[in-house]
Design an enzyme around this catalytic site. Structure first.
Site, mmCIF file in Angstrom:
data_model
loop_
_atom_site.group_PDB
_atom_site.id
_atom_site.type_symbol
_atom_site.label_atom_id
_atom_site.label_comp_id
_atom_site.label_asym_id
_atom_site.label_seq_id
_atom_site.Cartn_x
_atom_site.Cartn_y
_atom_site.Cartn_z
ATOM 1 N N GLY A 1 0.830 -1.210 0.000
ATOM 2 C CA GLY A 1 0.000 0.000 0.000
ATOM 3 C C GLY A 1 0.853 1.244 0.000
ATOM 4 O O GLY A 1 2.069 1.178 -0.211
ATOM 5 N N ASN A 2 0.227 2.378 0.229
ATOM 6 C CA ASN A 2 0.979 3.639 0.247
ATOM 7 C C ASN A 2 0.337 4.596 1.236
ATOM 8 O O ASN A 2 -0.698 4.287 1.837
ATOM 9 C CB ASN A 2 1.037 4.234 -1.165
ATOM 10 C CG ASN A 2 -0.354 4.498 -1.710
ATOM 11 O OD1 ASN A 2 -1.051 5.371 -1.219
ATOM 12 N ND2 ASN A 2 -0.771 3.702 -2.693
ATOM 13 N N ARG A 3 0.941 5.768 1.408
ATOM 14 C CA ARG A 3 0.542 6.670 2.488
ATOM 15 C C ARG A 3 -0.609 7.608 2.142
ATOM 16 O O ARG A 3 -0.960 8.468 2.939
ATOM 17 C CB ARG A 3 1.743 7.537 2.900
ATOM 18 C CG ARG A 3 2.776 6.774 3.688
ATOM 19 C CD ARG A 3 3.909 7.696 4.084
ATOM 20 N NE ARG A 3 3.454 8.824 4.870
ATOM 21 C CZ ARG A 3 4.140 9.954 5.023
ATOM 22 N NH1 ARG A 3 5.306 10.100 4.428
ATOM 23 N NH2 ARG A 3 3.669 10.934 5.759
#
Ligand code: CTP
Length: 411
Positions: free
Chosen positions: A212-214
């Site tokens: 995932g990512n922020r």
């Protein structure tokens, strides 16, 4: 929306911190105006930190900017929480001996008050007469509710919980916004259908893990809200978004939210929405790779250190650009790390050429920059890399700048 939150001197002021935070999270620009007495309960530093704007109680600060009038005239919504018996009395009489009083006289925006006081004060004939006068003038009164009071006794007088004040206030302002848009056709996106993606995709590794990512989803949600407030019909395709961020979008009468998880689902949602849209905006942070074979059961340490075999995901934006209908405008975002402005522009130009979107919104990101609730700095370029506009400020301010650029671009 530009929201003024007035805070007056009651113990419930600490709950208003949550209200302000929720408004900011929802992409609104919030200015807190406490009374002197309110600052005995919660200090200016806290209000400045949660609202990210300077806080003053005095009409004599920033006189050159005529701040006391500017706050009232700029406001789209005013919320007073908690509203003490004293403040309600002053409001009913039109007394303007501090910044909050002046702001209230200067505003034409809907005003929502959330009273909080002891039951005896609430039931006193003077308070009830003041409330009746304010209601007659169109002020919206939320609460108070029945429950335990600070003195140990109980009865009507507790301030309504911040979440409920927030939803009541947003409902009231929705109606007001729609009224203005419908009556004056001032919504410059009226008649347009737009598709916006937001959040960050997650690519499963096994039943419990993902890549995932922020991304928090705030910027895309602010774009959807800005478009809908300006009259557009919006489909918001939301990959994973932080808690609370979607609340205002879910309530907005002109926004339909479609929730997705992976890049493949986001592609399907956006391709579907783009088929009907006049404007397509890809804000979502899409995972560029997914795991080639998702493990059907949890990867366990006893099986040794796993190695992840990745395969590329489709470039959704590039696909939307390739299938663009005549007259349709496609907007991309580029979150870049760069150590200088020149490097940022250069990276933006390269991406603009590679993606071919009509507009590319370039913003700088870093460990402490560009994510969550922090303000954004952007520049907007066309496919040739020519810089058309720059904007900085809240995610809502940035969103409005993007829509201004879209309008300028439309035939
Ligand atoms: N994007 C997309 N599909 C992908 C990757 C990105 O549609 N698989 C979109 C994003 O929504 C954004 C734009 O492309 O509008 C730029 O995303 P970004 O992550 O900055 O660029 P990438 O194409 O992933 O390139 P790089 O990671 O090399 O910077």
């Amino acid at each position: 929306m530009f929201v003024v939150v007035g805070v007056t001197g009651g113990i419930a002021a600490y709950k208003t911190v949550h209200l302000v935070r929720a408004l900011v999270t929802n992409g609104h620009e919030v200015h807190v105006v406490p009374t002197e007495n309110a600052l005995r309960f919660v200090g200016a530093t806290t209000w400045e930190a949660v609202s990210r704007h300077p806080v003053t109680t005095s009409v004599h600060d920033d006189v050159s900017e005529v701040r006391h009038v500017a706050l009232g005239t700029s406001a789209d919504l005013v919320i007073i929480a908690p509203a003490t018996a004293n403040t309600l009395a002053k409001m009913a009489a039109g007394i303007a001996d501090d910044l909050l009083g002046v702001t209230l006289l200067a505003t034409a925006a809907p005003v929502v008050v959330a009273p909080a006081m002891h039951t005896a004060m609430w039931e006193h004939a003077a308070t009830q007469a003041n409330i009746a006068a304010l209601r007659a003038r169109g002020v919206h009164v939320v609460g108070p509710v029945d429950g335990p009071l600070t003195g140990g006794d109980a009865g009507p007088g507790r301030m309504t919980e911040p979440d409920e004040i927030l939803s009541a206030a947003l409902r009231i302002s929705d109606v007001a916004v729609r009224g203005i848009v419908d009556a004056t056709a001032s919504g410059d996106l009226s008649g347009l259908t737009v598709a916006v993606s937001t959040g960050g995709t997650r690519e499963p590794i096994d039943p419990v893990r993902y890549l995932g990512n922020r991304s928090s989803g705030r910027q895309g949600t602010a774009l959807a809200l800005a478009a809908a407030d300006r009259g557009a019909e919006v489909t918001l395709v939301a990959a994973h978004v932080d808690d609370g961020v979607l609340d205002a979008a879910l309530r907005h009468p002109r926004i339909t939210v479609a929730r997705v998880s992976t890049a493949a689902e986001l592609q399907e949602g956006m391709t579907d929405a783009a088929a009907r849209a006049d404007v397509v905006v890809m804000v979502a942070a899409v995972a560029d790779y997914r795991v080639s074979a998702v493990a059907p059961t949890k990867l366990r340490k006893e099986d040794g250190v796993p190695s992840l075999d990745l395969v590329p995901n489709p470039d959704i934006l590039a696909g939307l650009v390739a299938s663009r209908r005549p007259g349709q405008i496609v907007v991309g975002f580029a979150a870049e790390t760069a150590s200088t402005d020149a490097e940022l522009v250069e990276r933006g130009r390269r991406k603009a050429a590679r993606k071919g979107a009509d507009l590319l919104v370039v913003n700088r990101v870093d460990w402490d920059r560009g994510f969550e609730g922090v303000d954004n700095d952007i520049l907007i370029m066309d496919a040739d890399g020519e810089i058309l506009a720059e904007a900085s400020g809240s995610k809502r301010t940035v969103a409005d700048a993007v829509w201004d650029a879209v309008i300028a671009r439309r035939p």
